[in-house]
Scaffold this motif. Structure first.
Motif, PDB file in Angstrom:
ATOM      1  N   SER A 261       0.836  -1.218   0.000  1.00  0.00           N
ATOM      2  CA  SER A 261       0.000   0.000   0.000  1.00  0.00           C
ATOM      3  C   SER A 261       0.865   1.260   0.000  1.00  0.00           C
ATOM      4  O   SER A 261       0.615   2.212   0.740  1.00  0.00           O
ATOM      5  CB  SER A 261      -0.943   0.015   1.211  1.00  0.00           C
ATOM      6  OG  SER A 261      -1.722  -1.146   1.276  1.00  0.00           O
ATOM      7  N   LYS A 268      -4.127  -0.502   3.285  1.00  0.00           N
ATOM      8  CA  LYS A 268      -5.486  -0.178   2.848  1.00  0.00           C
ATOM      9  C   LYS A 268      -6.499  -1.239   3.255  1.00  0.00           C
ATOM     10  O   LYS A 268      -7.668  -0.921   3.489  1.00  0.00           O
ATOM     11  CB  LYS A 268      -5.529   0.058   1.340  1.00  0.00           C
ATOM     12  CG  LYS A 268      -4.928  -1.046   0.487  1.00  0.00           C
ATOM     13  CD  LYS A 268      -4.790  -0.579  -0.964  1.00  0.00           C
ATOM     14  CE  LYS A 268      -4.101  -1.605  -1.828  1.00  0.00           C
ATOM     15  NZ  LYS A 268      -3.905  -1.129  -3.223  1.00  0.00           N
ATOM     16  N   ASP A 352      -8.471  -4.919  -2.285  1.00  0.00           N
ATOM     17  CA  ASP A 352      -8.817  -3.498  -2.141  1.00  0.00           C
ATOM     18  C   ASP A 352     -10.034  -3.145  -2.996  1.00  0.00           C
ATOM     19  O   ASP A 352     -10.136  -2.046  -3.530  1.00  0.00           O
ATOM     20  CB  ASP A 352      -7.626  -2.606  -2.511  1.00  0.00           C
ATOM     21  CG  ASP A 352      -7.190  -2.782  -3.961  1.00  0.00           C
ATOM     22  OD1 ASP A 352      -7.690  -3.724  -4.624  1.00  0.00           O
ATOM     23  OD2 ASP A 352      -6.349  -1.986  -4.432  1.00  0.00           O
ATOM     24  N   ASP A 433      -6.404   2.575  -4.238  1.00  0.00           N
ATOM     25  CA  ASP A 433      -4.952   2.732  -4.237  1.00  0.00           C
ATOM     26  C   ASP A 433      -4.501   3.989  -3.500  1.00  0.00           C
ATOM     27  O   ASP A 433      -3.379   4.036  -2.986  1.00  0.00           O
ATOM     28  CB  ASP A 433      -4.425   2.782  -5.675  1.00  0.00           C
ATOM     29  CG  ASP A 433      -4.487   1.426  -6.355  1.00  0.00           C
ATOM     30  OD1 ASP A 433      -4.310   0.408  -5.660  1.00  0.00           O
ATOM     31  OD2 ASP A 433      -4.725   1.373  -7.573  1.00  0.00           O
TER      32      ASP A 433
END
Length: 448
Positions: A261, A268, A352, A433
């Motif tokens: 991350s 994340k 994610d 992201d």
């Protein structure tokens, strides 16, 4: 879908049909399918069946006529039945020791065997001497007809009903329920009795059409697959032109949650998604709601915290030791390497992508079950997203990719085997992201 596709028939297979409610029709239909493909198909029985069924075969011979006669019949008819004798309107198969001699002496592509009898009933439990499965068998197909649902549990409707009553304590005369069919078919003392240790097992739920009964069949199939000895369950009607409407197989989700991350600046997958759940917990919850057979979370950065959140929800976690330097590929390799041998395909899930929806997952799984592709991806407005399902046959190539490779290298190589499922949500495209992505995804989810 054709039977040979559902059963994954290969040249050299010896296939034994057991159980009740469609063995003969399945054998005949499969034999004709393969013969039309140019295969040399031999069929026989280790028990007996009605003389009227023999008349459905293109040609029949006995061992007394010699292996040369069988070989010439195969040259001409492609699909030949071998029997020993006819007595009292019954056709009896040759002795068991004839089967290996025939396999060694005659150039055939596949041997199909009716290895059980049920007196025309839709469900059976075997007696001690049943079924009669040759040791050379490579594939066993246990069969039950769902016409048994709602019928009374007695000898009029179920072959050897007393064995089921004795084993499970069901009341004689009670109406047969869906879970009972699954219990019988997956039981190594009943539906899987005498199956050779090295044989594959593909069950068939027969006499199933679209609608409510298909839903019941899918439930039964999922229950059967709790027994890892059964590789898959075909659902359909053996007499139909396209006999199989779907094949249920065990599928595992591999959740890629090992990343550093770096752009986010913090892990994340551990960010809060709702008041009670982090991103990784949200993703696991959606997979559980979709009833995925197995869920494995691949950990890396902050592995202890991610593992704790995963195992608290009853799912497995496996560590990627190369998470600091590896890309997505190293995590996928770690997940695939942890898969048990009975898993047929992996659903690759990004760690994610918290807006993942059970509806989309089930659309991908259904496309796979219906045989539309051995790689399946969702698509929104012509853009491919995640999760992507990858059949086990492609895993060795993924595991062999160099460190600078990517899963898409294998996926793109087999584009002709790929099916797209068009969905009505962009959740398949949205990942997290950056902080801006995180805020936007939560806004789209209605959490802001």
């Amino acid at each position: 879908m054709k039977l040979h596709q559902a059963f994954d028939i290969a040249r050299g297979d010896v296939v034994a049909f057991i159980g009740a409610g469609g063995k003969s029709s399945t054998l005949f239909n499969l034999g004709h399918e393969l013969a039309e493909m140019g295969w040399r198909v031999v069929a026989t029985t280790t028990t007996s069946f009605g003389l009227d069924q023999l008349e459905l075969m293109p040609y029949a011979v006995t061992p007394r006529e010699g292996m040369g006669t069988l070989a010439m019949a195969l040259d001409e008819f492609r699909f030949v039945f071998v029997y020993d004798e006819i007595r009292a309107e019954k056709v009896y198969g040759p002795p068991l020791n004839f089967i290996p001699r025939m396999l060694d002496s005659v150039a055939s592509d596949v041997l199909l065997i009716e290895a059980d009898s049920a007196g025309g009933r839709p469900l059976k439990a075997p007696f001690d001497h049943e079924p009669v499965i040759p040791p050379e068998t490579s594939l066993v197909v246990p069969i039950a007809s769902l016409s048994v649902l709602g019928q009374e549990l007695d000898d009029e409707h179920v072959y050897n009903a007393q064995a089921i009553i004795d084993r499970y304590g069901f009341g004689e005369g009670q109406r047969v329920k869906s879970p009972w069919v699954a219990q019988v078919l997956r039981d190594e003392m009943l539906g899987l009795a005498r199956v050779p240790d090295n044989a594959r097992v593909v069950a068939l739920l027969n006499q199933v059409s679209e609608g409510y009964l298909r839903g019941r069949a899918r439930l039964i199939a999922r229950l059967i697959l709790r027994e890892n000895r059964v590789g898959s369950v075909a659902i359909g009607s053996a007499r139909a032109a396209d006999p199989v409407i779907e094949v249920q197989r065990p599928v595992a989700a591999v959740v890629l949650a090992a990343g550093m991350s770096r752009r986010m600046g913090q892990p994340k997958v551990l960010l809060p998604w709702t008041r009670k759940m982090t991103i990784i917990e949200q993703i696991i919850t959606q997979l559980i709601l979709a009833r995925v057979d197995q869920i494995t979370v691949v950990t890396g950065n902050r592995a202890g915290e991610v593992r704790r959140l995963a195992t608290t929800r009853g799912v497995e976690a496996v560590h990627n030791p190369h998470y600091e330097t590896g890309e997505m590929l190293s995590s996928l390799k770690a997940g695939l390497a942890a898969m048990p041998p009975h898993i047929s395909a992996a659903l690759v899930v990004l760690g994610d992508q918290p807006r993942i929806q059970p509806k989309v997952i089930n659309q991908v799984l259904m496309a796979y079950a219906e045989g539309r592709g051995s790689i399946v991806a969702p698509r929104f407005e012509k853009q491919r997203g995640h999760p992507i399902l990858i059949d086990r046959r492609y895993w060795p190539e993924i595991m062999a990719l160099p460190d600078d490779g990517a899963p898409r290298d294998v996926i793109n190589k087999y584009r002709k085997e790929m099916a797209f499922v068009d969905v009505d949500t962009d959740s398949i495209l949205g990942d997290v992201d950056t902080i801006e992505d995180y805020i936007e995804q939560r806004r789209r989810a209605g959490l802001l």
